[in-house]
Motif scaffolding. Structure first.
Motif, mmCIF file in Angstrom:
data_model
loop_
_atom_site.group_PDB
_atom_site.id
_atom_site.type_symbol
_atom_site.label_atom_id
_atom_site.label_comp_id
_atom_site.label_asym_id
_atom_site.label_seq_id
_atom_site.Cartn_x
_atom_site.Cartn_y
_atom_site.Cartn_z
ATOM 1 N N UNK A 23 0.861 -1.186 0.000
ATOM 2 C CA UNK A 23 0.000 0.000 0.000
ATOM 3 C C UNK A 23 0.895 1.232 0.000
ATOM 4 N N UNK A 24 0.566 2.196 -0.875
ATOM 5 C CA UNK A 24 1.298 3.464 -0.921
ATOM 6 C C UNK A 24 0.285 4.607 -0.912
ATOM 7 N N UNK A 25 0.242 5.333 0.191
ATOM 8 C CA UNK A 25 -0.708 6.430 0.317
ATOM 9 C C UNK A 25 0.011 7.691 0.787
ATOM 10 N N UNK A 26 -0.490 8.831 0.309
ATOM 11 C CA UNK A 26 0.070 10.108 0.720
ATOM 12 C C UNK A 26 -1.058 11.016 1.190
ATOM 13 N N UNK A 27 -0.812 11.766 2.253
ATOM 14 C CA UNK A 27 -1.848 12.556 2.915
ATOM 15 C C UNK A 27 -1.479 14.038 2.874
ATOM 16 N N UNK A 28 -2.454 14.853 2.448
ATOM 17 C CA UNK A 28 -2.230 16.287 2.409
ATOM 18 C C UNK A 28 -3.343 16.994 1.666
ATOM 19 N N UNK A 29 -3.236 18.311 1.619
ATOM 20 C CA UNK A 29 -4.195 19.127 0.879
ATOM 21 C C UNK A 29 -3.594 19.409 -0.488
ATOM 22 N N UNK A 30 -3.994 18.636 -1.506
ATOM 23 C CA UNK A 30 -3.389 18.739 -2.824
ATOM 24 C C UNK A 30 -3.992 19.855 -3.667
ATOM 25 N N UNK A 31 -4.883 20.656 -3.060
ATOM 26 C CA UNK A 31 -5.362 21.877 -3.713
ATOM 27 C C UNK A 31 -4.453 23.047 -3.371
ATOM 28 N N UNK A 32 -3.578 22.856 -2.398
ATOM 29 C CA UNK A 32 -2.679 23.929 -1.963
ATOM 30 C C UNK A 32 -1.458 24.005 -2.885
ATOM 31 N N UNK A 33 -0.942 25.203 -3.125
ATOM 32 C CA UNK A 33 0.243 25.370 -3.990
ATOM 33 C C UNK A 33 1.463 24.610 -3.472
#
Length: 272
Positions: A48-58
Motif C-alpha cells: 500500500x502506498x498512500x500520501x496525505x495532504x491538501x493537494x489543492x494547496x500550492x
C-alpha cells in the motif's frame, strides 16, 4: 527489541516484509520519492502506498507531478481551520485501520513530525516493524520509536558537482607575493560531515562479539540498529556498512572468512 523479521532482512538479500507506506505530504519532499521507494524495496514490498495532504494547496504542486508515476494513492485532506493539522489525524486513523486488517508485516512512516511518535510506538506494540523516513531535523523521539530510521537527505538524486576548487595557498607563495592554486581541492571535500557515533558503534560491537572476541558483520549491524535506529553508513560517506568498517582501521580490525558450505566469504570484525 528489533523485530525478528527486520533482523532477518539485515542478514538476507531477499525482501521479507509486506509494507504499508504512509507519506505525510506536509513534512516530506517529493524530490526524494524515487530514492525513497528504492530504499523501501530493500526491506520488502510496498503493498500500500498512500500520501496525505491538501493537494489543492500550492505547496503540494511538486507531489502532484509524481503521484501517478509511482502509483501513490492521494488521500485528500482539506484544512478545516487555520493552525490545525487535519492531515496527521487522517494518516493515524488510516494506519490503525490498516493495522487491524492484519495483512501487513510493517509500516513505513514518511515524515519529519514528532506527532507520529505515538503511532510508531503503537504499531511496535502490535509486533509490526516500523521504518521511519525523515529529514535530519526529525526529533529524536520519533527516530527512536522506529526500528530503523533513514534520513531522506541520503536518498536525494545525486547531482554531478561543478568543477569548483578551493584555493590552498602555501606560506611560501604568500611570502613571494604569488597567488597560485597549489593543492586545489574539490569544494565538497571541505564540507562538514555528520559526527561519527563512535561510542554507540563500540557498544554495539561489544554486544555482538562471540567467545573469540569477533563479531559477524550482520550480527553487529542488527545490534547497532537496536542501539541507534538512525545509524546509516551513507551519512559518513560509505555506501555499505562493510565499506565503513573496513575503512575505519583506527576502530576496527576486520577479517574475511569462508562461509560454511559456500565459496563466498563473510566479514568479521573486532575492536582494535
Amino acid at each position: 527489541m528489533v523485530s525478528p523479521r527486520l533482523v532477518a532482512k539485515i542478514e538476507s538479500e531477499e525482501p521479507t516484509l509486506r509494507l504499508a507506506v504512509l507519506i505525510d505530504a506536509d513534512n516530506a519532499q517529493a524530490a526524494v520519492i524515487e530514492g525513497l521507494l528504492a530504499e523501501i524495496a530493500k526491506f520488502g514490498e510496498a503493498t500500500v502506498k498512500r500520501i496525505y495532504g491538501d493537494f489543492t494547496a500550492p505547496t503540494s504542486a511538486s507531489w502532484k507531478k509524481v503521484l501517478q508515476r509511482y502509483a501513490i494513492k492521494p488521500m485528500q485532506q482539506f484544512a478545516y481551520t487555520t493552525g490545525k493539522n487535519a492531515t496527521d489525524s487522517t494518516l493515524i486513523i488510516d494506519a490503525m485501520d490498516l493495522l487491524y486488517t492484519r495483512k501487513f508485516d510493517g509500516f513505513c512512516l514518511v515524515t519529519s513530525d514528532s506527532d507520529f511518535t505515538g503511532l510508531a510506538m503503537r504499531l511496535r506494540e502490535e509486533g509490526l516493524t516500523v521504518l521511519g523516513f525523515g529529514e535530519k531535523k526529525t526529533p529524536d523521539a520519533f527516530r527512536n520509536a522506529c526500528h530503523k530510521f533513514v534520513f531522506t537527505e541520503v536518498l536525494r538524486p545525486t547531482v554531478e558537482p561543478a568543477a569548483t576548487t578551493v584555493k590552498v595557498v602555501s606560506d611560501q607563495n604568500i611570502e613571494n607575493g604569488q597567488k597560485s592554486t597549489v593543492n586545489a581541492l574539490p569544494a565538497e571535500a571541505v564540507e562538514q560531515k555528520t559526527e561519527f557515533p563512535k561510542k554507540s558503534v563500540l557498544a554495539a560491537l561489544e554486544q555482538s562479539v562471540d567467545d573469540t572476541g569477533w563479531a559477524h558483520l550482520g550480527t553487529f549491524g542488527s545490534y547497532l540498529t537496536r542501539l541507534q535506529p538512525d545509524f546509516d553508513s551513507r551519512l559518513y560517506g560509505y555506501k555499505k556498512l562493510s565499506d565503513l568498517v573496513k575503512t575505519k582501521t583506527d576502530i576496527f580490525v576486520t577479517e574475511e572468512r569462508p562461509a560454511p558450505g559456500s565459496s563466498q566469504k563473510v566479514l568479521y570484525l573486532r575492536a582494535r
